[in-house]
Scaffold this motif. Structure first.
Motif, PDB file in Angstrom:
ATOM      1  N   MET A  38      -7.077  -5.985  -2.664  1.00 44.35           N
ATOM      2  CA  MET A  38      -7.311  -4.894  -3.540  1.00 44.35           C
ATOM      3  C   MET A  38      -8.009  -5.154  -4.907  1.00 44.35           C
ATOM      4  O   MET A  38      -7.822  -6.228  -5.607  1.00 44.35           O
ATOM      5  CB  MET A  38      -5.584  -4.741  -4.023  1.00 44.35           C
ATOM      6  N   ASN A  39      -8.657  -4.222  -5.006  1.00 49.13           N
ATOM      7  CA  ASN A  39      -9.424  -4.282  -6.545  1.00 49.13           C
ATOM      8  C   ASN A  39     -10.343  -5.458  -6.678  1.00 49.13           C
ATOM      9  O   ASN A  39     -10.486  -6.232  -7.522  1.00 49.13           O
ATOM     10  CB  ASN A  39      -8.890  -4.116  -7.690  1.00 49.13           C
ATOM     11  N   GLY A  40     -10.671  -6.017  -5.630  1.00 48.52           N
ATOM     12  CA  GLY A  40     -11.544  -7.158  -5.564  1.00 48.52           C
ATOM     13  C   GLY A  40     -10.884  -8.578  -5.417  1.00 48.52           C
ATOM     14  O   GLY A  40     -11.431  -9.624  -5.288  1.00 48.52           O
ATOM     15  N   GLU A  41      -9.640  -8.468  -5.411  1.00 49.00           N
ATOM     16  CA  GLU A  41      -8.753  -9.661  -5.366  1.00 49.00           C
ATOM     17  C   GLU A  41      -8.130  -9.599  -3.975  1.00 49.00           C
ATOM     18  O   GLU A  41      -7.582  -8.438  -3.427  1.00 49.00           O
ATOM     19  CB  GLU A  41      -7.872  -9.684  -6.437  1.00 49.00           C
ATOM     20  N   PRO A  42      -7.718 -10.909  -3.476  1.00 46.70           N
ATOM     21  CA  PRO A  42      -6.874 -10.951  -2.156  1.00 46.70           C
ATOM     22  C   PRO A  42      -5.466 -10.319  -2.439  1.00 46.70           C
ATOM     23  O   PRO A  42      -5.027 -10.451  -3.611  1.00 46.70           O
ATOM     24  CB  PRO A  42      -6.677 -12.486  -1.902  1.00 46.70           C
ATOM     25  N   LEU A  43      -4.936  -9.826  -1.494  1.00 46.50           N
ATOM     26  CA  LEU A  43      -3.552  -8.982  -1.523  1.00 46.50           C
ATOM     27  C   LEU A  43      -2.527 -10.104  -2.373  1.00 46.50           C
ATOM     28  O   LEU A  43      -2.646 -11.163  -2.031  1.00 46.50           O
ATOM     29  CB  LEU A  43      -3.035  -8.630  -0.276  1.00 46.50           C
ATOM     30  N   ARG A  44      -1.929  -9.482  -3.269  1.00 48.52           N
ATOM     31  CA  ARG A  44      -0.706 -10.133  -3.776  1.00 48.52           C
ATOM     32  C   ARG A  44       0.434 -10.183  -2.706  1.00 48.52           C
ATOM     33  O   ARG A  44       0.654  -9.426  -2.142  1.00 48.52           O
ATOM     34  CB  ARG A  44      -0.373  -9.954  -5.146  1.00 48.52           C
ATOM     35  N   ALA A  45       1.116 -11.418  -3.031  1.00 52.63           N
ATOM     36  CA  ALA A  45       2.403 -11.311  -2.046  1.00 52.63           C
ATOM     37  C   ALA A  45       3.297  -9.954  -1.981  1.00 52.63           C
ATOM     38  O   ALA A  45       3.692  -9.454  -0.784  1.00 52.63           O
ATOM     39  CB  ALA A  45       3.424 -12.511  -2.423  1.00 52.63           C
ATOM     40  N   GLN A  46       3.529  -9.289  -3.224  1.00 55.11           N
ATOM     41  CA  GLN A  46       4.202  -8.186  -3.337  1.00 55.11           C
ATOM     42  C   GLN A  46       3.539  -7.007  -2.900  1.00 55.11           C
ATOM     43  O   GLN A  46       4.068  -5.851  -2.444  1.00 55.11           O
ATOM     44  CB  GLN A  46       4.767  -7.904  -4.733  1.00 55.11           C
ATOM     45  N   HIS A  47       2.458  -7.081  -2.528  1.00 55.70           N
ATOM     46  CA  HIS A  47       1.357  -5.813  -2.293  1.00 55.70           C
ATOM     47  C   HIS A  47       1.173  -6.232  -0.492  1.00 55.70           C
ATOM     48  O   HIS A  47       0.504  -5.277  -0.226  1.00 55.70           O
ATOM     49  CB  HIS A  47       0.307  -5.707  -3.050  1.00 55.70           C
ATOM     50  N   GLY A  48       1.632  -7.075   0.084  1.00 57.12           N
ATOM     51  CA  GLY A  48       1.407  -7.046   1.427  1.00 57.12           C
ATOM     52  C   GLY A  48       0.629  -8.445   2.012  1.00 57.12           C
ATOM     53  O   GLY A  48       0.252  -8.285   3.128  1.00 57.12           O
ATOM     54  N   PHE A  49       0.234  -9.500   1.277  1.00 56.65           N
ATOM     55  CA  PHE A  49      -0.296 -10.547   1.563  1.00 56.65           C
ATOM     56  C   PHE A  49       0.203 -10.919   3.090  1.00 56.65           C
ATOM     57  O   PHE A  49       1.389 -11.030   3.060  1.00 56.65           O
ATOM     58  CB  PHE A  49      -0.344 -11.432   0.701  1.00 56.65           C
ATOM     59  N   PRO A  53     -11.638   3.326  -1.420  1.00 54.94           N
ATOM     60  CA  PRO A  53     -11.099   3.805  -2.588  1.00 54.94           C
ATOM     61  C   PRO A  53     -10.252   4.768  -2.390  1.00 54.94           C
ATOM     62  O   PRO A  53     -10.545   5.861  -1.886  1.00 54.94           O
ATOM     63  CB  PRO A  53     -12.191   4.219  -3.492  1.00 54.94           C
ATOM     64  N   ALA A  54      -8.776   4.871  -2.799  1.00 62.70           N
ATOM     65  CA  ALA A  54      -7.800   5.838  -2.312  1.00 62.70           C
ATOM     66  C   ALA A  54      -6.891   5.643  -3.557  1.00 62.70           C
ATOM     67  O   ALA A  54      -6.330   4.848  -3.982  1.00 62.70           O
ATOM     68  CB  ALA A  54      -7.336   5.644  -1.069  1.00 62.70           C
ATOM     69  N   PHE A  55      -5.880   6.853  -3.649  1.00 64.55           N
ATOM     70  CA  PHE A  55      -5.013   6.941  -4.334  1.00 64.55           C
ATOM     71  C   PHE A  55      -3.974   6.634  -3.519  1.00 64.55           C
ATOM     72  O   PHE A  55      -3.905   6.621  -2.213  1.00 64.55           O
ATOM     73  CB  PHE A  55      -4.808   8.412  -4.956  1.00 64.55           C
ATOM     74  N   HIS A  56      -2.740   6.047  -3.976  1.00 65.21           N
ATOM     75  CA  HIS A  56      -1.511   5.423  -3.296  1.00 65.21           C
ATOM     76  C   HIS A  56      -0.404   5.857  -4.065  1.00 65.21           C
ATOM     77  O   HIS A  56      -0.242   5.670  -5.405  1.00 65.21           O
ATOM     78  CB  HIS A  56      -1.759   3.940  -3.379  1.00 65.21           C
ATOM     79  N   GLU A  57       0.530   6.736  -3.193  1.00 65.63           N
ATOM     80  CA  GLU A  57       1.684   7.358  -3.794  1.00 65.63           C
ATOM     81  C   GLU A  57       2.993   6.841  -3.144  1.00 65.63           C
ATOM     82  O   GLU A  57       3.003   6.954  -1.744  1.00 65.63           O
ATOM     83  CB  GLU A  57       1.757   8.615  -3.978  1.00 65.63           C
ATOM     84  N   CYS A  58       3.981   6.603  -3.781  1.00 65.53           N
ATOM     85  CA  CYS A  58       5.305   6.047  -3.380  1.00 65.53           C
ATOM     86  C   CYS A  58       6.228   7.528  -3.244  1.00 65.53           C
ATOM     87  O   CYS A  58       5.906   8.292  -3.965  1.00 65.53           O
ATOM     88  CB  CYS A  58       6.194   5.108  -4.256  1.00 65.53           C
ATOM     89  N   PHE A  59       6.702   7.638  -2.046  1.00 61.54           N
ATOM     90  CA  PHE A  59       7.663   8.895  -1.692  1.00 61.54           C
ATOM     91  C   PHE A  59       8.904   8.722  -2.674  1.00 61.54           C
ATOM     92  O   PHE A  59       9.075   9.829  -3.009  1.00 61.54           O
ATOM     93  CB  PHE A  59       7.809   8.746  -0.241  1.00 61.54           C
ATOM     94  N   PHE A 102       2.484   0.024  -8.826  1.00 63.75           N
ATOM     95  CA  PHE A 102       3.926   0.108  -8.517  1.00 63.75           C
ATOM     96  C   PHE A 102       4.414  -1.037  -6.987  1.00 63.75           C
ATOM     97  O   PHE A 102       3.382  -1.145  -6.357  1.00 63.75           O
ATOM     98  CB  PHE A 102       4.607   1.248  -8.219  1.00 63.75           C
ATOM     99  N   VAL A 103       5.323  -1.622  -7.213  1.00 65.91           N
ATOM    100  CA  VAL A 103       5.637  -2.434  -6.052  1.00 65.91           C
ATOM    101  C   VAL A 103       6.969  -1.745  -5.478  1.00 65.91           C
ATOM    102  O   VAL A 103       8.212  -1.617  -6.060  1.00 65.91           O
ATOM    103  CB  VAL A 103       5.955  -4.041  -6.620  1.00 65.91           C
ATOM    104  N   ARG A 104       6.896  -1.859  -4.044  1.00 72.35           N
ATOM    105  CA  ARG A 104       8.219  -1.315  -3.489  1.00 72.35           C
ATOM    106  C   ARG A 104       8.554  -2.209  -2.171  1.00 72.35           C
ATOM    107  O   ARG A 104       7.562  -2.502  -1.346  1.00 72.35           O
ATOM    108  CB  ARG A 104       8.196   0.388  -2.888  1.00 72.35           C
ATOM    109  N   LYS A 105       9.758  -2.444  -2.175  1.00 69.82           N
ATOM    110  CA  LYS A 105      10.173  -3.434  -0.992  1.00 69.82           C
ATOM    111  C   LYS A 105      11.594  -3.203  -0.539  1.00 69.82           C
ATOM    112  O   LYS A 105      12.505  -2.764  -1.310  1.00 69.82           O
ATOM    113  CB  LYS A 105      10.145  -4.682  -1.306  1.00 69.82           C
ATOM    114  N   HIS A 106      11.994  -3.092   0.896  1.00 75.35           N
ATOM    115  CA  HIS A 106      13.021  -2.891   1.520  1.00 75.35           C
ATOM    116  C   HIS A 106      13.951  -4.047   1.577  1.00 75.35           C
ATOM    117  O   HIS A 106      15.175  -3.976   1.588  1.00 75.35           O
ATOM    118  CB  HIS A 106      12.909  -1.799   2.706  1.00 75.35           C
ATOM    119  N   MET A 107      13.559  -5.049   2.018  1.00 73.30           N
ATOM    120  CA  MET A 107      14.312  -6.135   2.370  1.00 73.30           C
ATOM    121  C   MET A 107      13.575  -7.462   1.761  1.00 73.30           C
ATOM    122  O   MET A 107      13.445  -8.446   2.269  1.00 73.30           O
ATOM    123  CB  MET A 107      13.851  -6.325   3.853  1.00 73.30           C
TER     124      MET A 107
END
Length: 313
Positions: free
Chosen positions: A144-155, A62-68, A19-24
């Motif tokens: 993430m998962n062996g790849e550089p962070l993507r822009a939408q995930h916080g690069f 390794p960790a689960f990741h949950e959106c509030f 999932f992708v979440r962003k405020h601004m």
């Protein structure tokens, strides 16, 4: 249908499905110009580029990741959850170099995302944690998962706080401040606060709730009559010790729950159940080691229910 994975091998969510979440919005950052500043109540302020960060070594988490979910609907389930193998460095490695002063009590995490949110302008996304919690738990991830962070995930770098809701895992991280007080920011004092069960005052949205989610079958799926394997994932701040499954409002049947992994990962649960032809409603309900149980309704971690149609003779 998800492939069955041995309990000792965490099943990671494909990046396209996280999932992708962003405020601004998503800031456009160039890693060659990016730096991370560690300042405030420290003896040795730091400014690190990516090469300096990589020189600290690479650890994996390794960790689960949950959106509030929406801060304006804190009791509405979102069920946005993923499991990721993060790669990076523990925050403690940077704090050891920066040497927090005795007066430091809190750590502020500031992202590069700025702009307007909910009618307010000129905002910067900031979250904070008590120093002891941040030193122990926060991980600074660049992959993430062996790849550089993507822009939408916080690069190029983000904070990750296992067992806490994703709102605390600040993306596009540029600044870490040690302070003697909490950050005075709308995302700490106004948004993402809630009243926890049994309490009367607001608390910051931090630790996740005990929860579970169906992976198979999907809602609306058509199944063949007979024995059907029901499977999902459960997670909490501590070990999930039981998951009950109810079909068509019947009694809760105990699923087989995989033991917890070595890290803050979710746990798979399964139950093989005979389903007769016709429509069925199937619910799952988790209980953790602390005795917390998912509520049936009216809460963001209310039990997950799917409807299926079974066909056959």
């Amino acid at each position: 249908m998800m492939t069955r994975v041995p309990a000792s091998e965490p099943d990671f969510t494909p990046l396209d499905d996280v999932f992708v979440r962003k405020h601004m919005g998503v800031p456009d950052l160039d890693v060659t110009d990016w730096t991370l500043v560690v300042e405030g109540l420290v003896e040795r302020p730091l400014r690190l580029d990516m090469d300096a960060l990589l020189a600290l070594g690479t650890h994996r988490l390794p960790a689960f990741h949950e959106c509030f979910g929406s801060p304006f609907a804190p009791d509405v389930p979102t069920r946005a959850v993923a499991q990721v193998e993060w790669a990076g460095v523990p925050l403690a490695a940077l704090l050891d170099r920066a040497a927090p002063r005795a007066a430091a009590r809190h750590v502020w995490f500031e992202g590069a995302d700025t702009g307007s949110f909910h009618g307010q302008d000129g905002l910067t996304y900031v979250k904070d944690l008590p120093l002891g919690v941040a030193r122990r738990d926060v991980f600074l991830a660049h992959r993430m998962n062996g790849e550089p962070l993507r822009a939408q995930h916080g690069f190029p770098l983000r904070a990750v706080v296992p067992r806490m809701f994703g709102t605390n895992s600040v993306k596009w991280l540029t600044r870490i401040v040690l302070a003697d007080r909490r950050a005075d920011n709308v995302f700490t004092t106004q948004f993402y606060n809630r009243v926890l069960p049994g309490e009367t005052s607001l608390s910051p949205v931090r630790e996740v709730d005990v929860s579970s989610k169906w992976f198979t079958p999907d809602d609306g799926e058509e199944l063949a009559a007979g024995n059907v394997e029901l499977s999902g994932r459960a997670w909490s701040t501590t070990e999930v010790v039981a998951v009950g499954i109810s079909v068509d409002g019947g009694p809760w049947e105990a699923a087989v729950v995989d033991p917890p992994g070595s890290g803050p990962t979710w746990q798979r649960f399964t139950l093989t159940r005979e389903l007769a032809p016709g429509p069925h409603r199937i619910r799952c309900r988790a209980r953790d080691l602390a005795g917390r149980v998912q509520p049936l309704a009216g809460a963001r971690n209310a039990v997950h229910e799917v409807g299926v149609g079974v066909v056959g003779d």
